[in-house]
Enzyme design. Structure first.
Site, PDB file in Angstrom:
ATOM      1  N   THR A 142      75.708  28.267  53.920  1.00  0.00           N
ATOM      2  CA  THR A 142      76.574  27.266  54.565  1.00  0.00           C
ATOM      3  C   THR A 142      77.987  27.829  54.726  1.00  0.00           C
ATOM      4  O   THR A 142      78.421  28.621  53.884  1.00  0.00           O
ATOM      5  CB  THR A 142      76.599  26.000  53.676  1.00  0.00           C
ATOM      6  OG1 THR A 142      75.277  25.474  53.637  1.00  0.00           O
ATOM      7  CG2 THR A 142      77.544  24.937  54.218  1.00  0.00           C
ATOM      8  N   GLY A 143      78.691  27.375  55.764  1.00  0.00           N
ATOM      9  CA  GLY A 143      80.096  27.774  55.920  1.00  0.00           C
ATOM     10  C   GLY A 143      80.355  28.458  57.246  1.00  0.00           C
ATOM     11  O   GLY A 143      79.438  28.706  58.033  1.00  0.00           O
ATOM     12  N   SER A 144      81.634  28.796  57.474  1.00  0.00           N
ATOM     13  CA  SER A 144      82.012  29.368  58.762  1.00  0.00           C
ATOM     14  C   SER A 144      81.520  30.805  58.927  1.00  0.00           C
ATOM     15  O   SER A 144      81.269  31.252  60.047  1.00  0.00           O
ATOM     16  CB  SER A 144      83.538  29.313  58.923  1.00  0.00           C
ATOM     17  OG  SER A 144      84.174  29.969  57.849  1.00  0.00           O
ATOM     18  N   LYS A 157      81.605  29.368  44.709  1.00  0.00           N
ATOM     19  CA  LYS A 157      81.147  28.802  45.975  1.00  0.00           C
ATOM     20  C   LYS A 157      81.330  27.286  45.929  1.00  0.00           C
ATOM     21  O   LYS A 157      81.696  26.744  44.902  1.00  0.00           O
ATOM     22  CB  LYS A 157      79.665  29.145  46.205  1.00  0.00           C
ATOM     23  CG  LYS A 157      79.437  30.601  46.581  1.00  0.00           C
ATOM     24  CD  LYS A 157      77.993  30.913  46.896  1.00  0.00           C
ATOM     25  CE  LYS A 157      77.333  29.984  47.850  1.00  0.00           C
ATOM     26  NZ  LYS A 157      78.025  29.821  49.157  1.00  0.00           N
ATOM     27  N   GLY A 158      81.066  26.638  47.062  1.00  0.00           N
ATOM     28  CA  GLY A 158      81.126  25.175  47.086  1.00  0.00           C
ATOM     29  C   GLY A 158      82.298  24.619  47.855  1.00  0.00           C
ATOM     30  O   GLY A 158      82.537  23.421  47.842  1.00  0.00           O
ATOM     31  N   GLU A 181      72.685  25.505  47.637  1.00  0.00           N
ATOM     32  CA  GLU A 181      72.906  26.951  47.820  1.00  0.00           C
ATOM     33  C   GLU A 181      72.453  27.718  46.572  1.00  0.00           C
ATOM     34  O   GLU A 181      71.811  28.770  46.670  1.00  0.00           O
ATOM     35  CB  GLU A 181      74.394  27.238  48.076  1.00  0.00           C
ATOM     36  CG  GLU A 181      74.866  26.783  49.451  1.00  0.00           C
ATOM     37  CD  GLU A 181      76.355  26.999  49.670  1.00  0.00           C
ATOM     38  OE1 GLU A 181      76.726  27.345  50.790  1.00  0.00           O
ATOM     39  OE2 GLU A 181      77.141  26.811  48.727  1.00  0.00           O
ATOM     40  N   LYS A 232      88.600  37.003  50.362  1.00  0.00           N
ATOM     41  CA  LYS A 232      87.835  36.358  49.285  1.00  0.00           C
ATOM     42  C   LYS A 232      87.749  37.219  48.017  1.00  0.00           C
ATOM     43  O   LYS A 232      87.289  36.744  46.979  1.00  0.00           O
ATOM     44  CB  LYS A 232      86.405  36.039  49.766  1.00  0.00           C
ATOM     45  CG  LYS A 232      86.324  35.238  51.051  1.00  0.00           C
ATOM     46  CD  LYS A 232      86.849  33.845  50.864  1.00  0.00           C
ATOM     47  CE  LYS A 232      86.747  32.969  52.099  1.00  0.00           C
ATOM     48  NZ  LYS A 232      85.410  32.669  52.545  1.00  0.00           N
TER      49      LYS A 232
HETATM   50  C1  5RP Z   1      79.786  26.145  51.041  1.00  0.00           C
HETATM   51  C2  5RP Z   1      80.114  27.487  50.529  1.00  0.00           C
HETATM   52  C3  5RP Z   1      80.590  28.496  51.537  1.00  0.00           C
HETATM   53  O1  5RP Z   1      79.693  29.554  51.550  1.00  0.00           O
HETATM   54  C4  5RP Z   1      81.955  28.967  51.152  1.00  0.00           C
HETATM   55  O2  5RP Z   1      82.798  27.819  51.090  1.00  0.00           O
HETATM   56  C5  5RP Z   1      82.514  29.966  52.153  1.00  0.00           C
HETATM   57  O3  5RP Z   1      82.740  29.341  53.370  1.00  0.00           O
HETATM   58  P1  5RP Z   1      83.443  30.089  54.596  1.00  0.00           P
HETATM   59  O4  5RP Z   1      82.523  31.165  55.057  1.00  0.00           O
HETATM   60  O5  5RP Z   1      83.651  28.982  55.620  1.00  0.00           O
HETATM   61  O6  5RP Z   1      84.759  30.623  54.081  1.00  0.00           O
HETATM   62  O7  5RP Z   1      80.008  27.809  49.383  1.00  0.00           O
HETATM   63  O8  5RP Z   1      79.500  25.258  49.983  1.00  0.00           O
END
Ligand code: 5RP
Length: 229
Positions: free
Chosen positions: A29-31, A97-98, A106, A124
């Site tokens: 999940t996520g961008s 994460k989260g 996840e 990150k």
């Molecule tokens: C969602 C997550 C995502 O993987 C995490 O927040 C990273 O997101 P992004 O790729 O948008 O930075 O853990 O629960």
């Protein structure tokens, strides 16, 4: 596209190229994973691959459908490879994460996969976890009691509030999220375990010892860090 999105696009594409025909794939999940799912869908179409995805959220389910990826569930299949993003990664490949409130499913998907690959941009990476507050999914009835326990443990819990929705964020599982800032997390595995023993906590966002590979998008190149066995 912003520079950050170019980095996310690059790592998403690299991860999509690692998927093999016939595999069952965990869809994070996520961008950043958005790019991965999009490129995987393109490969499935162009190369006529036989691949099934297992989503980790309503978000990844919807993106998978848009990308033309057929989906299934953990009840039906084991996962060969999972690809997911992260909010913070340390030198041992432990994660927080989260950020998207999806860490409970996840963690189930990522931990059950034969191989778990993390895709992130360079922002990150950190020496030690703790800059990003640890998302903790709790049942709504546990709010006051769990907050009290987290403060006693040295955390600073904050109920995550909705945007374009009054009141708290409600997770895909119908629960609340307490974003809990700790000082530098010296022992991620210990904190992960302790948090999950608090009654009313469903799951927390520390993923210690799970990632096999982290693909890091940098301005000049892509770093691939493998877990040392
Ligand atoms: C969602 C997550 C995502 O993987 C995490 O927040 C990273 O997101 P992004 O790729 O948008 O930075 O853990 O629960």
């Amino acid at each position: 596209m912003t520079n950050m999105n170019i980095l996310k696009d690059n790592v998403g594409r690299m991860a999509a190229d690692l998927i093999e025909d016939g595999q069952i794939v965990g869809l994070g999940t996520g961008s950043t994973t958005h790019y991965f799912i999009k490129y995987l869908g393109e490969r499935i179409k162009n190369e006529e691959l036989n691949i099934l995805g297992i989503p980790t959220s309503y978000q990844s389910l919807i993106i998978a459908r848009e990308a033309g990826i057929n989906t299934t569930t953990l009840d039906e299949y084991d996962i060969d490879i999972a690809v997911d993003g992260a909010d913070e990664v340390n030198h041992n490949l432990d994660l927080i994460k989260g950020g998207g409130a999806a860490h409970t499913l996840e963690k189930l998907v990522d931990s059950s996969a034969k191989q778990f690959i993390v895709i992130v941009d360079q922002s990150k990476m950190s020496d030690e976890l703790g800059s990003f507050p640890v998302p903790i999914e709790i049942i709504p009835d546990a709010l006051r009691i769990v907050k009290k326990t987290l403060i006693e443990m040295g955390g600073k819990p904050e109920l995550r509030m909705g945007m374009k929705k009054d009141g708290p964020v409600i997770t895909d599982n119908g629960n609340f999220i307490l974003d809990t800032k700790f000082d530098i997390i010296k022992n991620p595995h210990q904190l992960e375990t302790e948090l999950n023993t608090i009654p009313g906590v469903l799951e927390n966002g520390i993923f210690s010892g799970l990632a096999d590979k982290v693909i890091v998008g940098k301005m000049s190149h892509i770093d691939v860090i493998n877990r040392e066995d």
